[in-house]
Design a protein around this motif. Structure first.
Motif, PDB file in Angstrom:
ATOM      1  N   SER A 238       1.018  -1.306  -0.147  1.00 22.23           N
ATOM      2  CA  SER A 238       0.055   0.097   0.088  1.00 22.23           C
ATOM      3  C   SER A 238       0.780   1.307   0.134  1.00 22.23           C
ATOM      4  N   LEU A 239       2.191   1.184   0.147  1.00 22.40           N
ATOM      5  CA  LEU A 239       3.182   2.282   0.508  1.00 22.40           C
ATOM      6  C   LEU A 239       3.866   2.401  -0.854  1.00 22.40           C
ATOM      7  N   ARG A 241       5.028   1.408  -5.060  1.00 16.25           N
ATOM      8  CA  ARG A 241       4.556   0.988  -6.463  1.00 16.25           C
ATOM      9  C   ARG A 241       5.715   1.013  -7.358  1.00 16.25           C
ATOM     10  N   VAL A 261       4.016   6.026  -2.249  1.00 15.79           N
ATOM     11  CA  VAL A 261       2.562   6.541  -2.579  1.00 15.79           C
ATOM     12  C   VAL A 261       1.910   6.505  -1.283  1.00 15.79           C
ATOM     13  N   ASN A 262       0.651   7.424  -1.477  1.00 17.22           N
ATOM     14  CA  ASN A 262      -0.271   7.637  -0.219  1.00 17.22           C
ATOM     15  C   ASN A 262       0.414   8.051   0.967  1.00 17.22           C
ATOM     16  N   GLU A 264      -0.339  11.121   2.034  1.00 12.17           N
ATOM     17  CA  GLU A 264      -1.204  12.134   2.585  1.00 12.17           C
ATOM     18  C   GLU A 264      -1.858  11.093   3.709  1.00 12.17           C
ATOM     19  N   TYR A 265      -1.788  10.065   3.682  1.00 13.62           N
ATOM     20  CA  TYR A 265      -2.625   8.823   4.530  1.00 13.62           C
ATOM     21  C   TYR A 265      -1.664   8.172   5.420  1.00 13.62           C
TER      22      TYR A 265
END
Length: 487
Positions: A238-239, A241, A261-262, A264-265
């Motif tokens: 999820s983090l 790519r 990625v991600n 912001e979360y």
């Protein structure tokens, strides 16, 4: 075609791109006017062969040298006028290749080269057999005349198929004992490195280390002297790519990038590998530098050497993480430590020497795809592709002129050829081997050997013109005399 004017011991060219009056080269050697004329022609040939012929330039250089040597030698001794005229015309017929068009040069090149190569190979065979004959003559036990002729007659009766089998078994293939000894030593090093990393960096998310490369796939030849220690990095899906090179500014199909990625979360610091971020991408160089300090510069190599009863030391001075192992018996073994990222069938490796100068680029390894495809094809038709590949690898490793040809161009050559010719049975070994030689000549002429899985990758990149000339000349010679590759 070049129009040359010999004037004042200099060559002036009226070819396109060279203005009249432009001095090309100054030739001032020779004792008489006749010799000066010959010198001018030959020096012009030596200077312009590659321009005219490309890969075949080296072959013309050799032909010209032989012809001129004969001309100069004959000029120093008296002989019958008729014989001199005949031999002079033969030599100048060879030299006339220079003034011909490129197409006619290529047509006449093969016959002329093969004539000289056949003579040279016969004399080379005689030289190679001479020490054995001398050795047998020194033996105290008498040898009958009929027995002394057997080896020669047996050698003459051997076909190319038989010679290839003999070369493969005696020169290329490794014995199971040698392979097992090298694998066992490499596994010991793998266990020690993995245990050290887990002890000193317990929070580093690493997978189970393993060995890889040609040693494990039974594709190594001549000597069991290298292997890869694969260090799998565990990334949070999820983090991170994986991005193909065509989708980035690098545009290189083998240069991939790993983007964070991600954010912001999951802000920076959530992943262990965030400490190696450079501009939002996982830096290959930063990771390699960390492993170099954590392993190469920190491990107690003298202690490990005494534990394994062999000399173990890091190879310093380059970007590659490499260890040198020297056992008490056998050849030295070099182990490359390679961090890898896996996602489905994509394998990215952190090899700075392959992605320079891009610090954040990762290398897409096509080796798993190539070896898998090769094994599938041979399993489907019980073919000899692996035998041909290992024979070619051994030939290139043992022949200095062909040494720049690495394993990747050879395996891709065979994969391309498998799409053209479907018969790879045992009886076609010699035919497929000769066809590989012809195909290599064609790829060298074009200067491009595309990757089987990535057509935009030229596997001949990085080779110099001199290397291509030497390889092309050697392969041209091997067309009529394959024995020169099987010595």
């Amino acid at each position: 075609m070049l129009t040359d004017i010999i004037k004042n011991d200099k060559i002036w060219s009226t070819s396109p791109g060279v203005s009249v009056g432009q001095e090309v080269m100054d030739f001032r050697w020779g004792r008489s006017r006749g010799e000066e004329g010959i010198a001018v022609v030959i020096n012009f040939l030596l200077a312009n062969a590659r321009l005219v012929l490309g890969v075949g330039g080296a072959a013309v250089l050799g032909i010209a040298t032989l012809a001129v040597k004969r001309l100069i030698e004959r000029a120093g001794r008296e002989a019958d006028d008729e014989k001199v005229e005949q031999k002079m015309s033969e030599s100048w017929e060879e030299l006339s290749l220079v003034s011909a068009s490129p197409k006619s040069i290529r047509k006449g090149l093969e016959s002329v080269v093969m004539k000289h190569v056949a003579k040279a190979t016969k004399s080379q065979k005689a030289d190679l057999c001479q020490p054995q004959q001398q050795k047998s003559s020194l033996e105290e036990k008498p040898v009958k005349a009929s027995e002394s002729q057997r080896p020669k007659s047996l050698q003459l009766s051997l076909t190319l198929q038989d010679r290839l089998h003999q070369y493969y078994s005696t020169r290329a293939a490794l014995t199971p004992e040698v392979v097992h000894r090298a694998e066992s030593l490499a596994l010991d090093i793998c266990t020690e490195v993995q245990g050290f990393l887990h002890t000193t960096n317990p929070d580093m998310p690493l997978g189970e280390m393993s060995l890889g490369g040609s040693l494990l796939d039974d594709l190594q030849v001549v000597r069991a002297d290298h292997a890869c220690l694969l260090v799998p990095l565990q990334l949070e899906p999820s983090l991170w790519r994986l991005i193909p090179g065509e989708e980035t500014l690098l545009t290189h199909p083998l240069h991939w990038m790993v983007r964070r990625v991600n954010l912001e979360y999951f802000p920076r610091g959530r992943s262990y590998w965030d400490r190696f971020l450079v501009g939002g991408y996982l830096s290959c160089r930063a990771l390699v530098n960390m492993l170099s300090k954590a392993v190469m510069e920190t491990m107690n190599w003298p202690s490990l050497s005494s534990t394994l009863d062999c000399l173990v030391r890091p190879v310093l001075g380059g970007d590659e993480l490499k260890l040198e192992i020297r056992p008490e018996r056998g050849d030295p073994l070099f182990i490359s430590i390679v961090p890898v990222l896996r996602e489905a069938d994509v394998v990215l490796t952190a090899q700075v020497e392959l992605t320079r100068p891009w610090d954040s680029a990762w290398h897409l390894s096509l080796y798993p795809w190539e070896t898998r495809r090769l094994a599938q094809l041979d399993s489907a038709d019980r073919g000899v592709r692996r035998v041909v590949l290992k024979t070619l690898k051994a030939v290139c490793r043992r022949c200095p002129a062909l040494r720049p040809l690495a394993a990747a161009p050879l395996v891709n050559l065979i994969l391309h050829l498998s799409d053209k010719d479907l018969d790879w049975s045992e009886g076609c070994l010699s035919g497929r081997f000769q066809q590989c030689v012809w195909e290599l000549i064609g790829y060298l002429e074009e200067g491009v050997l595309p990757s089987y899985f990535k057509s935009g990758v030229n596997l001949l990149n990085g080779m110099t013109d001199e290397e291509v000339d030497e390889m092309g000349f050697m392969l041209y010679c091997a067309v009529s005399e394959p024995d020169i590759l099987l010595i």
